[in-house]
Design a protein around this motif. Structure first.
Motif, mmCIF file in Angstrom:
data_model
loop_
_atom_site.group_PDB
_atom_site.id
_atom_site.type_symbol
_atom_site.label_atom_id
_atom_site.label_comp_id
_atom_site.label_asym_id
_atom_site.label_seq_id
_atom_site.Cartn_x
_atom_site.Cartn_y
_atom_site.Cartn_z
ATOM 1 N N VAL A 52 0.849 -1.195 0.000
ATOM 2 C CA VAL A 52 0.000 0.000 0.000
ATOM 3 C C VAL A 52 0.886 1.248 0.000
ATOM 4 O O VAL A 52 2.082 1.186 0.287
ATOM 5 N N ASP A 53 0.289 2.386 -0.320
ATOM 6 C CA ASP A 53 1.029 3.646 -0.439
ATOM 7 C C ASP A 53 1.853 3.970 0.806
ATOM 8 O O ASP A 53 2.949 4.518 0.703
ATOM 9 N N GLU A 54 1.340 3.639 1.993
ATOM 10 C CA GLU A 54 2.037 3.962 3.236
ATOM 11 C C GLU A 54 3.369 3.229 3.387
ATOM 12 O O GLU A 54 4.201 3.616 4.214
ATOM 13 N N LEU A 55 3.589 2.185 2.610
ATOM 14 C CA LEU A 55 4.823 1.409 2.689
ATOM 15 C C LEU A 55 5.861 1.843 1.659
ATOM 16 O O LEU A 55 6.968 1.305 1.613
ATOM 17 N N ILE A 56 5.509 2.823 0.836
ATOM 18 C CA ILE A 56 6.376 3.288 -0.246
ATOM 19 C C ILE A 56 7.167 4.517 0.209
ATOM 20 O O ILE A 56 6.619 5.443 0.807
ATOM 21 N N THR A 57 8.457 4.524 -0.089
ATOM 22 C CA THR A 57 9.328 5.650 0.258
ATOM 23 C C THR A 57 9.142 6.793 -0.742
ATOM 24 O O THR A 57 8.538 6.611 -1.808
ATOM 25 N N PRO A 58 9.705 7.978 -0.450
ATOM 26 C CA PRO A 58 9.644 9.086 -1.415
ATOM 27 C C PRO A 58 10.306 8.747 -2.753
ATOM 28 O O PRO A 58 10.013 9.373 -3.771
#
Length: 150
Positions: A52-58
């Motif tokens: 999910v998006d919350e697990l993705i870094t910048p």
């Protein structure tokens, strides 16, 4: 390749209870990350993690610490249906090989117990994302006696 242990002592009731609890009733890091246990066999486990998006870094990729937590979980959970009831597994070490960046989709991990003695378990796991191998892991866990409540 040598044959893996057979695990005649595989406890289907423990496996079923863990599968049932792997959804909303799950707590801790597994709940936070959204790890789902899909299937147990004698000394084997299949689990998934939706990226999910919350697990993705910048930088647009999943943080390596998320993979480490996922691997620590599947390396440990696979042990419970083959250990004596009440005993617990404590990770002493594990090694990861990151092979591909994760940008989304679902991770599917398959872990298997390679060796088990009265006091240790060696487990390995492979993780795929979109049909490609993205991580391999191997770890050692100590088999601990039930905690005595005082």
């Amino acid at each position: 390749m040598p044959e893996l242990p057979k695990f005649e002592n595989f406890n289907q009731e423990i496996a079923d209870a863990m599968l049932k609890g792997s959804s909303k009733a799950q707590t801790g890091i597994a709940s936070y990350l959204g790890i789902n246990l899909l299937e147990f066999g004698p000394g084997t486990l299949t689990a998934e993690l939706e990226v999910v998006d919350e697990l993705i870094t910048p930088n647009g990729t999943m943080h390596g610490g998320v993979m480490a937590a996922f691997m620590d979980h599947v390396l440990g959970v696979v042990c419970y249906p083959v250990m004596d009831v009440g005993k617990w597994a404590a990770t002493t070490e594990f090694k990861l090989n990151y092979m591909a960046a994760i940008r989304g989709g679902t991770l599917t991990a398959k872990s298997e117990v390679v060796s088990m003695t009265r006091s240790t378990i060696v487990v390995r796991a492979l993780v795929e994302n979109a049909g490609r191998l993205c991580c391999s892991a191997q770890g050692t866990l100590l088999i601990r006696e039930p905690k005595v409540k005082t």
